[in-house]
Write an enzyme that holds these catalytic residues in place. Sequence first.
Site, PDB file in Angstrom:
ATOM      1  CG  ASN A 107      -1.673   1.254   1.434  1.00  0.00           C
ATOM      2  OD1 ASN A 107      -1.854   2.019   0.484  1.00  0.00           O
ATOM      3  ND2 ASN A 107      -2.145   1.501   2.653  1.00  0.00           N
ATOM      4  CE  LYS A 132       0.442   3.442   4.766  1.00  0.00           C
ATOM      5  NZ  LYS A 132       0.312   3.552   6.192  1.00  0.00           N
ATOM      6  CG  HIS A 184      -5.581   1.721   5.200  1.00  0.00           C
ATOM      7  ND1 HIS A 184      -5.113   2.665   6.069  1.00  0.00           N
ATOM      8  CD2 HIS A 184      -4.575   0.832   5.023  1.00  0.00           C
ATOM      9  CE1 HIS A 184      -3.851   2.374   6.394  1.00  0.00           C
ATOM     10  NE2 HIS A 184      -3.508   1.259   5.773  1.00  0.00           N
ATOM     11  CD  GLU A 240      -2.697   5.404   6.766  1.00  0.00           C
ATOM     12  OE1 GLU A 240      -2.710   5.507   5.530  1.00  0.00           O
ATOM     13  OE2 GLU A 240      -1.752   4.887   7.399  1.00  0.00           O
ATOM     14  CD  GLU A 249      -3.376  -2.829   7.337  1.00  0.00           C
ATOM     15  OE1 GLU A 249      -2.286  -3.105   6.826  1.00  0.00           O
ATOM     16  OE2 GLU A 249      -3.949  -1.740   7.162  1.00  0.00           O
ATOM     17  N   GLY A 307       2.621   1.982  10.694  1.00  0.00           N
ATOM     18  CA  GLY A 307       3.546   3.106  10.549  1.00  0.00           C
ATOM     19  C   GLY A 307       4.240   3.500  11.839  1.00  0.00           C
ATOM     20  CB  SER A 344       5.487  -1.958  11.746  1.00  0.00           C
ATOM     21  OG  SER A 344       5.037  -0.637  12.005  1.00  0.00           O
TER      22      SER A 344
HETATM   23  C1  PEP Z   1      -0.534  -0.065   5.863  1.00  0.00           C
HETATM   24  O1  PEP Z   1      -0.495   1.029   5.357  1.00  0.00           O
HETATM   25  O2  PEP Z   1      -1.494  -0.816   5.598  1.00  0.00           O
HETATM   26  C2  PEP Z   1       0.548  -0.481   6.745  1.00  0.00           C
HETATM   27  C3  PEP Z   1       0.462  -1.628   7.353  1.00  0.00           C
HETATM   28  O3  PEP Z   1       1.597   0.408   6.896  1.00  0.00           O
HETATM   29  P1  PEP Z   1       3.048   0.087   7.572  1.00  0.00           P
HETATM   30  O4  PEP Z   1       3.528  -1.225   6.964  1.00  0.00           O
HETATM   31  O5  PEP Z   1       3.904   1.244   7.172  1.00  0.00           O
HETATM   32  O6  PEP Z   1       2.832  -0.042   9.030  1.00  0.00           O
END
Ligand code: PEP
Length: 250
Positions: free
Chosen positions: A9, A11, A95, A97, A167, A173, A213
């Site tokens: 992803n 973003k 997601h 976000e 998630e 992040g 992460s």
């Molecule tokens: C994500 O954006 O779905 C995500 C898991 O980000 P990150 O791997 O940077 O934590």
Amino acid sequence: MRRRVIAGNWKMFKTQSETRAFFSAFAPLVGSSTNCDIVIAPPFTAIPAAVEVAKGTNIAISGQDVFWEKDGAFTGEISANMLVEAGCRYVIIGHSERRQFFGETDETVAKKTKAALAAGLTPIVCLGELLSHREAGQTHHICKSQFTGGVAALTADEFSRILIAYEPVWAIGTGRTATPEIASDVHRFLRQCAAERFSAAHASALRILYGGSVKPDNIQGLMAQEELDGALVGGASLDAKSFATIVSFA
Ligand code: PEP
């Protein structure tokens, strides 16, 4: 045996030229990978460039969001048919976000998922708890309510065509990954929710990705868990070498 999926992803990162540069480095590194499905979700404006450079490779392209209507006066929105026409095969929906900053709810997640499926896309439906939920011992409760309010509205046939991404918001992040055991526990729980709402067969066929992460140095431990059917990767998918390393451990 469920086939694993590694999805990146991006973003709001990468222009069209950066997308082309990424693919010239990444595609050769994963060209011989047959162990998993590989998906990349660039920003909308870079989708045509990504589709063009991914042609003939084993990499599928995804949208990062979609609107549920087919067309109309919905300024700023993109329909599922538009994603399909642009060459996408997948779309990320719900997601954290989008839930946190753009008013996404379980109800809009369900509407978007149905629209994406009707257009022939494979939705990657995200859910997960906040740190405050985990600390209060409410992880299962929150995940169940996101499941019930969202994908439980699908028919059994629709449900068999989606992927779920667990998630935990506290791990996105932040550099703080769920341990393989924490992730496994929630994946098992979600599979139980799927069995209760649909059937044992739907539950065992469901592919659940872990996101939060994921990096080259923790992917091996995560993928050692039978419950984890792949990963949704943010930051580490922006670098060709690190994302290729993650793919190689799937
Ligand atoms: C994500 O954006 O779905 C995500 C898991 O980000 P990150 O791997 O940077 O934590």
